[in-house]
Design an enzyme around this catalytic site. Sequence first.
Site, mmCIF file in Angstrom:
data_model
loop_
_atom_site.group_PDB
_atom_site.id
_atom_site.type_symbol
_atom_site.label_atom_id
_atom_site.label_comp_id
_atom_site.label_asym_id
_atom_site.label_seq_id
_atom_site.Cartn_x
_atom_site.Cartn_y
_atom_site.Cartn_z
ATOM 1 N N ASP A 7 0.739 -1.261 -0.139
ATOM 2 C CA ASP A 7 0.050 0.134 0.285
ATOM 3 C C ASP A 7 0.784 1.203 -0.027
ATOM 4 O O ASP A 7 1.945 1.417 0.677
ATOM 5 C CB ASP A 7 -0.794 0.072 1.248
ATOM 6 N N HIS A 9 -0.672 4.626 0.371
ATOM 7 C CA HIS A 9 -1.121 5.989 0.735
ATOM 8 C C HIS A 9 -0.849 5.928 2.259
ATOM 9 O O HIS A 9 -0.932 5.416 3.232
ATOM 10 C CB HIS A 9 -2.640 5.821 0.524
ATOM 11 N N SER A 60 -4.995 -4.264 2.121
ATOM 12 C CA SER A 60 -4.051 -3.927 3.452
ATOM 13 C C SER A 60 -4.755 -4.573 4.555
ATOM 14 O O SER A 60 -4.165 -4.843 5.651
ATOM 15 C CB SER A 60 -4.059 -2.471 3.482
#
Length: 479
Positions: A7, A9, A60
């Site tokens: 991930d 972000h 995630s």
Amino acid sequence: MATVKGDVHDIGKNIVGVVLGCNGYDIVDMGVMVSCEKILDTAIKEKVDIIGLSGLITPSLDEMVYVAREMQRLGFKIPLMIGGATTSKAHTAVKVEPQYHNDGVVYVTDASRAVVASLLLSPEMKPIFLAERKAEYAEVRERYANRQPKAPKLSYEKSIAEKFSHDWNNYTPPKPKKLGVEVLKDYPLEEVRKYIDWTPFFITWSLAGKFPAILKDKVVGVEATRLFADAQAMLDKLIGENLLAANGVIGFCHAQINDDDVEVYTDDSRQTVLTTLHHLRQQSDKVSGKPNYSLADFIAPKSSTAQDYIGAFAVTTGLGAEDVVKAYRDAGDDYNAIMEQSLADRLAEAFAEHLHERVRKEYWGYQPNEQLDNDALIKEKYVGIRPAPGYPACPEHTEKGTLFALLDAEKNANITLTEHYAMWPAAAVSGFYYSLPQSTYFNVGKIDKDQVQSYAQRKGWDMLKAEKWLSPNLGYEPS
């Protein structure tokens, strides 16, 4: 604190870090795409008091469960904080907390709630706080175990029978002005800037309210106005000094559906399949009588006389963003580092909006005379849709791999995919273009085992892999 493996972000995580840092905490920020092993090795080395995990994309969630399980196996005895857009109290209670018994697991709703760290480090308050969480999560698990489905499930076969129908033999799909791939390098950000939807920007900063009304809000108006002015100054700098670059790629191909799959062809003969897009179908018994949608419903079937097309796109406004963020962080300026990230994200969404308008009016050209203002664009008052893999109408993330291969997005737009199909740079958007006026967005929702089996067969997967990637949509517990 870390964004888990696969991930990319981290805006929310960074805001949490700033909030905690301002309250006297020493934050070890490990960044994005961090493996479980690295997180736990660093926790041991730095002798940390709390581990915080963040994530945005649905894969995630599984990675967080794995980290909790490893913390238990390795004998960790410190609290674990869980946060991020796809996380929830239910997921934390049902999936994460049962894996880690040595200390507490706490779900944190947003950056403003990061003060729970003080409770976790208080010898007096921690036992009370964790006991309350344990009782709360036990109740959530009990409700989850006893939950009833919101609507009776239909069989997959019955759902297909109740699909959206269209009179394809009396409809002529519009042909794109140019078939194939179009590369858009160094796209002018000054033009993209005009299409920013500012409301989500303020939400990122935990300021609730619609733009522009938020600027005059009695509670947050002064702060929102200051933030907006800072954002404009930052945009002037990013664009004026060429600190960010925007790349995009779009493509249009011949396409027809075969059940819930869209076959994309190499040429007008429609004899050779270039690739296949696999879609999921709603599987609910709807009292409203509405159809059970699949994105495949909006492309003409092979059995019809209509010759249809599909479009695809991938855009980024994050090229150069990492260097800008690093420069601000090295200077100790967390505020502007987060400001840059949030604006890069807004620009990526604006680029997708702007390019979709150009597709409708120019590249596909099925709405050449469209005249919509920015508010109408935000409210999606246009003809056609641009669904994205990983979102409710197309929730399965690996379809991004097919989309990227179709567009050769890594070469043409400098966007890559992680092992969990997150896009890098993080300020990126990708998806498909549909032109049918009746096409609409919808939420696939929960699906049953018969559809999962069909999907696995069509994708060439075994059931274990299908259930892993479809886990957020499973309407049953895998055996």
